[in-house]
Design a protein around this motif. Structure first.
Motif, short mmCIF file in Angstrom:
data_model
loop_
_atom_site.label_atom_id
_atom_site.label_comp_id
_atom_site.label_asym_id
_atom_site.label_seq_id
_atom_site.Cartn_x
_atom_site.Cartn_y
_atom_site.Cartn_z
N ARG A 23 43.49 17.42 47.23
CA ARG A 23 43.08 17.48 45.83
C ARG A 23 41.55 17.54 45.76
O ARG A 23 40.88 16.61 45.29
N PRO A 24 40.99 18.65 46.20
CA PRO A 24 39.53 18.76 46.29
C PRO A 24 38.80 18.76 44.95
O PRO A 24 37.58 18.55 44.91
N ASP A 25 39.52 19.02 43.85
CA ASP A 25 38.87 19.07 42.55
C ASP A 25 38.80 17.71 41.85
O ASP A 25 38.21 17.60 40.77
N ASP A 26 39.41 16.70 42.44
CA ASP A 26 39.39 15.37 41.84
C ASP A 26 38.12 14.62 42.22
O ASP A 26 37.55 14.82 43.30
N ALA A 27 37.68 13.75 41.32
CA ALA A 27 36.55 12.86 41.61
C ALA A 27 37.04 11.67 42.44
O ALA A 27 38.23 11.36 42.47
N ILE A 28 36.11 10.99 43.09
CA ILE A 28 36.41 9.82 43.91
C ILE A 28 35.39 8.75 43.61
O ILE A 28 34.20 9.02 43.49
N PHE A 29 35.86 7.52 43.49
CA PHE A 29 34.97 6.38 43.44
C PHE A 29 35.49 5.36 44.44
O PHE A 29 36.57 4.78 44.26
N GLY A 30 34.76 5.15 45.53
CA GLY A 30 35.17 4.23 46.57
C GLY A 30 34.17 3.12 46.74
O GLY A 30 32.97 3.29 46.49
N GLU A 31 34.65 1.97 47.19
CA GLU A 31 33.75 0.82 47.35
C GLU A 31 32.66 1.08 48.37
O GLU A 31 31.51 0.68 48.18
N GLU A 32 32.99 1.77 49.47
CA GLU A 32 32.02 1.89 50.56
C GLU A 32 31.13 3.13 50.46
O GLU A 32 30.00 3.11 50.91
N TYR A 33 31.64 4.22 49.90
CA TYR A 33 30.87 5.46 49.88
C TYR A 33 30.57 5.98 48.48
O TYR A 33 30.12 7.11 48.32
N GLY A 34 30.83 5.15 47.47
CA GLY A 34 30.39 5.48 46.12
C GLY A 34 31.17 6.59 45.45
O GLY A 34 32.35 6.81 45.72
N ALA A 35 30.48 7.32 44.56
CA ALA A 35 31.11 8.30 43.69
C ALA A 35 30.91 9.72 44.18
O ALA A 35 29.82 10.08 44.64
N SER A 36 31.97 10.52 44.07
CA SER A 36 31.91 11.96 44.31
C SER A 36 32.46 12.64 43.07
O SER A 36 33.54 12.30 42.59
N GLU A 37 31.73 13.59 42.54
CA GLU A 37 32.13 14.23 41.29
C GLU A 37 33.30 15.18 41.49
O GLU A 37 33.52 15.71 42.58
#
Length: 270
Positions: free
Chosen positions: A69-83
């Protein structure tokens, strides 16, 4: 948007959430109870540990998302946010309960959630060492583990005087927050400490009645929130409002015990 997700999309989110949990399991277990496991301290004024198990698990989950799911954003505790551009955000806590992980207790877990800005649609609490997975999603509330696959249903309503209450830290948070918690603690039948996200899993599984905590981040609560709500429970902040961004949280097995505990907390908030 929470009520507008079609069945196909929801099904794909569940599928990918399982893939993330599958990827995180070996990444965490490679380090759990290993000789020489060490931790860095993310908060010098206190002790907020992070291990290579935390980082490896989040990297493994991010690799899955990049492929699936490459179009989804990510917010992770260790590596932060990806739009992202899809409107969905994956909220990841690769090891919730790193203190327990570092100590060798099997009370930590991998937390996975996904949804729009309003909150999670799908949530997973995964305990790799025990091999238990708790899943909440539209039409899904189940756990798999050593006892097989079972439905998740919160405990039947009971008064607070008969309730089992959990929290992670006895001090809970600030002095005011501790006093609020102690009001609920003193009214409950049984109180236990130190189980991190596993307490929320036990609530969803019908074993306990309440979890009261403060100072949470979105990655601490979104996975448990989706699981508990799917199982029939309630999760709000200490004002009774939705809490997908964390903060002060009260999770309850029933409306009745939630109302009673919330009233005690509110009576002590300034």
């Amino acid at each position: 948007m929470l009520n507008e997700i079609d069945q196909e999309t929801a099904g794909d989110l569940v599928r990918v959430a399982h893939l993330l949990a599958d990827a995180a399991r070996p990444a965490t277990l490679e380090h759990f109870r290993s000789a020489g496991l060490t931790a860095d301290n993310k908060r010098p004024a206190d002790f907020d540990p992070v291990t290579e198990g935390d980082r490896a698990a989040e990297r493994a989950m991010r690799d899955v998302l990049a492929a699936e799911r490459p179009d989804d954003a990510i917010f992770g505790e260790e590596y932060g946010a990806s739009e992202g551009t899809s409107g969905f955000t994956w909220v990841l806590d690769p090891i919730d309960g790193t203190r327990g992980f570092l100590s060798g207790t099997p009370t930590w877990g991998v937390l996975i959630a996904v949804g729009p800005a309003e909150g999670p649609i799908v949530g997973i609490i995964d305990q790799p060492y025990i091999g238990e997975r708790f899943v909440g999603a539209p039409g899904i509330a189940e756990t798999t583990g050593p006892l097989g696959t079972r439905p998740l249903v919160t405990r039947a309503a009971r008064p607070l005087s008969e309730a089992i209450l959990f929290t992670t830290f006895p001090e809970v948070g600030t002095e005011e927050e501790r006093h609020c918690f102690e009001a609920v603690r003193d009214a409950a039948r049984l109180v236990r400490y130190g189980t991190d996200c596993y307490a929320y899993a036990l609530l969803a599984a019908g074993q306990i009645d309440l979890v009261v905590e403060a100072g949470l981040q979105s990655y601490d609560i979104q996975g448990p929130l989706a699981v508990i709500q799917a199982a029939g429970g309630i999760v709000t902040d200490w004002d009774g409002n939705p809490c997908p961004n964390g903060g002060r949280v009260i999770a309850a097995a029933s409306k009745e015990v939630h109302t009673e505990a919330l009233a005690l907390i509110q009576s002590r908030l300034k």
